[in-house]
Enzyme design. Structure first.
Site, short mmCIF file in Angstrom:
data_model
loop_
_atom_site.label_atom_id
_atom_site.label_comp_id
_atom_site.label_asym_id
_atom_site.label_seq_id
_atom_site.Cartn_x
_atom_site.Cartn_y
_atom_site.Cartn_z
N THR A 371 0.87 -1.17 0.00
CA THR A 371 0.00 0.00 0.00
C THR A 371 0.92 1.24 0.00
O THR A 371 2.12 1.12 0.16
CB THR A 371 -0.98 -0.02 1.19
OG1 THR A 371 -1.69 -1.27 1.18
CG2 THR A 371 -1.99 1.10 1.13
N ASN A 391 -3.27 -4.17 -2.34
CA ASN A 391 -3.29 -5.13 -1.23
C ASN A 391 -1.89 -5.67 -0.97
O ASN A 391 -1.01 -4.91 -0.59
CB ASN A 391 -4.31 -6.24 -1.45
CG ASN A 391 -4.67 -6.93 -0.14
OD1 ASN A 391 -4.58 -6.33 0.93
ND2 ASN A 391 -5.08 -8.19 -0.20
N ASP A 413 -9.54 -8.97 1.17
CA ASP A 413 -9.97 -8.07 2.24
C ASP A 413 -11.42 -8.32 2.64
O ASP A 413 -11.89 -7.77 3.65
CB ASP A 413 -9.77 -6.61 1.83
CG ASP A 413 -8.38 -6.11 2.16
OD1 ASP A 413 -7.59 -6.87 2.76
OD2 ASP A 413 -8.06 -4.96 1.81
N SER A 442 -11.64 -1.92 4.37
CA SER A 442 -10.25 -1.51 4.27
C SER A 442 -9.78 -0.91 5.59
O SER A 442 -10.58 -0.41 6.39
CB SER A 442 -10.08 -0.46 3.17
OG SER A 442 -8.79 0.10 3.17
N SER A 443 -8.46 -0.94 5.80
CA SER A 443 -7.86 -0.25 6.94
C SER A 443 -7.26 1.10 6.56
O SER A 443 -6.76 1.81 7.43
CB SER A 443 -6.77 -1.12 7.57
OG SER A 443 -7.30 -2.31 8.12
N GLY A 463 -1.16 -2.40 6.02
CA GLY A 463 -2.14 -3.45 6.30
C GLY A 463 -2.96 -3.15 7.54
O GLY A 463 -3.42 -2.03 7.75
#
Length: 566
Positions: A371, A391, A413, A442-443, A463
């Site tokens: 990311t 990802n 995810d 998502s984070s 992540g």
């Protein structure tokens, strides 16, 4: 009726006057911090041409898609948090990938009902419908001032002329090379000669240049229709994927109201679902609000924050998903009363086992440096905080022939099976189950923090650890420190399951670890660091801008440049 109309008109004039005054009070300089100096250069190039922050954001995003293929790309997606100074308007542009129409809830389960992790993360079946190109077009057309062709020109040039391999590219390719070798045409792009390239070797991507050129010339249709779309769909289907031309035609960017919350007099504008970041960060801050974190010992501060993290990640698993498919109790999760209830189970002298909050198997999560993120402020005071992804490093490690586009593996995810952890050890349930056209949770947590005299723009990859890294950066900013400090902070993390505090090497002393273990925590010292934070800060009192990139990788670029407000 006339009086009410006249009064409303007067209020409108006052609002506009205030907005214009605020805009005229821009910093007169610009700051850009991204994960690669060539992408930062692309943003500066556009700003110097007269573009605004939103134009620069498209240029930086596209350049990162070329020079940092391990972390983002035209085959991925992301969230772009925009703040427009002229009218104090903020919005999150959701360019998150979506599940193909043919996706099913059990598509990654094997005959025994377990998750087939290889199918979920490697190859074409792992890919969601890309959102990044549509987001670039949307931002350029809705908020930018320059033609899309100008904004994509730096990326096209970098794809054609090439860029030098750096340590980050090499390290993450070493992890994914064995998968990439399954598709020789893909390996030939990123591993010329069939081996992981040496630092300094040049990577050229002529097919990607052609794809970007089609996008520049035809806009959205240059990617989501026509020849490029056919090549992407044919290449994915030929290797077992589910993409169709209808999926591409149906993809839509969504504008979402950011999550807004406050802490110690600062306003937070942060990512909305399908990001879990904004709600989780707001919930953690609400839980710790009554505690004097700055007056605590280091061990006690880590304990309190880890307990808040534990509870927020538990709720992440239970409640969060795509808001277009799931009713998310945002008001409850961010409420003072709910936080007070969670706080009643938080003891200062003792860790709360995650098994006491809810029961599920304890699983070990994997670390990630994929990311990417960039932060920028232009001379007018417009701001962008953007986190982008494919990802895992190099996504699914597969490029449909003739496109240069790495397919993401964002389908992992989703919750492939209730309670089963994904590649980051994060568990999920029905709220994040696979459904056609659904966006996966998502984070990613792009964030803007606004105080009376200082404003921060920050975010990071990493992540499942993104949320806690951004939390620590926010707290450090509110404590009075600048971006050099935020991006350099030693990091620790708790995500509910596995039930442990993960820490970077040397993040805590032996005595501090012992104190946490005496409270009942399991402390795991990782063998490497994580994250790649990029931040910029505007001190409105002094007019100064600061920019910093994470010292954990040496490829980042952070600059402040003199650009007169247009």
């Amino acid at each position: 009726m006339f009086r009410r109309t006249r009064f409303a008109f007067a209020c409108l004039l006052l609002t506009l006057a205030c907005a214009v005054a605020w805009a005229a009070d821009g910093p007169g300089k610009a700051a850009v911090s991204s994960a690669h100096e060539l992408a930062t250069d692309a943003g500066v190039e556009i700003l110097e041409k007269g573009g605004n922050a939103f134009d620069a954001a498209v240029a930086v995003s596209a350049a990162l898609a070329v020079v940092e293929p391990e972390s983002s790309g035209a085959g991925g997606g992301g969230f772009w948090l925009l703040h427009r100074a002229s009218d104090d308007f903020s919005v999150m542009v959701d360019g998150r990938e979506t599940a193909p129409a043919a996706a099913t809830e059990d598509m990654y389960l094997d005959e025994e009902g377990g998750v087939d992790r290889d199918r979920a993360i490697n190859g074409a079946l792992a890919g969601g419908i890309p959102g990044a190109p549509a987001a670039w077009v949307h931002i350029a057309e809705t908020y930018g001032t320059l033609p899309l062709s100008d904004l994509l020109a730096p990326a096209i040039r970098l794809a054609e002329e090439g860029f030098p391999v750096d340590a980050k590219y090499q390290a993450l390719l070493n992890w994914r090379a064995h998968v990439m070798k399954r598709w020789p045409e893909t390996a030939a792009i990123f591993m010329p000669g069939g081996e992981v390239p040496a630092i300094g070797d040049t990577i050229r991507q002529p097919d990607l240049a052609d794809t970007l050129r089609a996008l520049a010339e035809k806009g959205r249709d240059g990617f989501y229709a026509g020849e490029v779309a056919r090549k992407l769909v044919d290449g994915v289907q030929a290797t077992g994927g589910l993409w169709t031309l209808e999926d591409f035609a149906d993809y839509e960017v969504v504008e979402r109201e950011p999550v807004r919350t406050s802490y110690r007099g600062y306003e937070l504008v942060t990512a909305a679902p399908p990001s879990s970041g904004g709600i989780a960060i707001g919930q953690m801050l609400e839980i710790v609000e009554p505690f004097d974190l700055t007056g605590m010992s280091r061990a006690d501060r880590v304990h309190v924050l880890a307990e808040a993290m534990r509870r927020a990640y538990r709720d992440r698993a239970l409640y969060l998903g795509d808001p277009d498919f799931v009713d998310i109790p945002t008001g409850m999760l961010l409420s003072e009363n709910y936080a007070a209830g969670l706080r009643t189970t938080l003891r200062l002298d003792r860790a709360t086992p995650s098994s006491m909050l809810a029961a599920d198997p304890d699983r070990l999560g994997k670390e990630s440096s994929d990311t990417t993120h960039f932060s920028l402020i232009d001379s007018q005071g417009n701001m962008v905080s953007a986190t982008l992804t494919v990802n895992l490093p190099f996504g699914a490690a597969y490029v449909p022939p003739g496109t240069g586009v790495l397919v993401n593996n964002e389908m992992d995810d989703f919750s492939a099976k209730p309670g089963e952890p994904n590649a980051y050890g994060l568990i999920g349930f029905s709220a994040n189950a696979i459904e056609p056209h659904k966006r996966m949770l998502s984070s990613m947590s792009p964030t803007i923090v606004i105080g009376d005299d200082r404003t921060a723009v920050l975010g990071t990859p990493g992540g499942s650890r993104i949320i806690t890294m951004v939390l620590l950066g926010i707290l450090d900013f509110i404590d009075g420190n600048g971006p050099e400090s935020w991006v350099s902070l030693p990091r620790f993390h708790h995500q509910y399951l596995p039930d442990e505090i993960s820490i970077e090497p040397d993040a805590l002393s032996d005595a501090e670890i012992e104190a946490l273990e005496e409270k009942g925590h399991t402390v795991t010292v990782r063998n490497r660091t994580w994250g790649n934070m990029h931040g910029v800060m505007w001190n409105r009192e002094t007019g100064e801008l600061e920019a910093a990139h994470d010292p954990r990788w040496n490829s980042g670029g952070a600059v402040v440049v003199d650009i007169d407000a247009k």
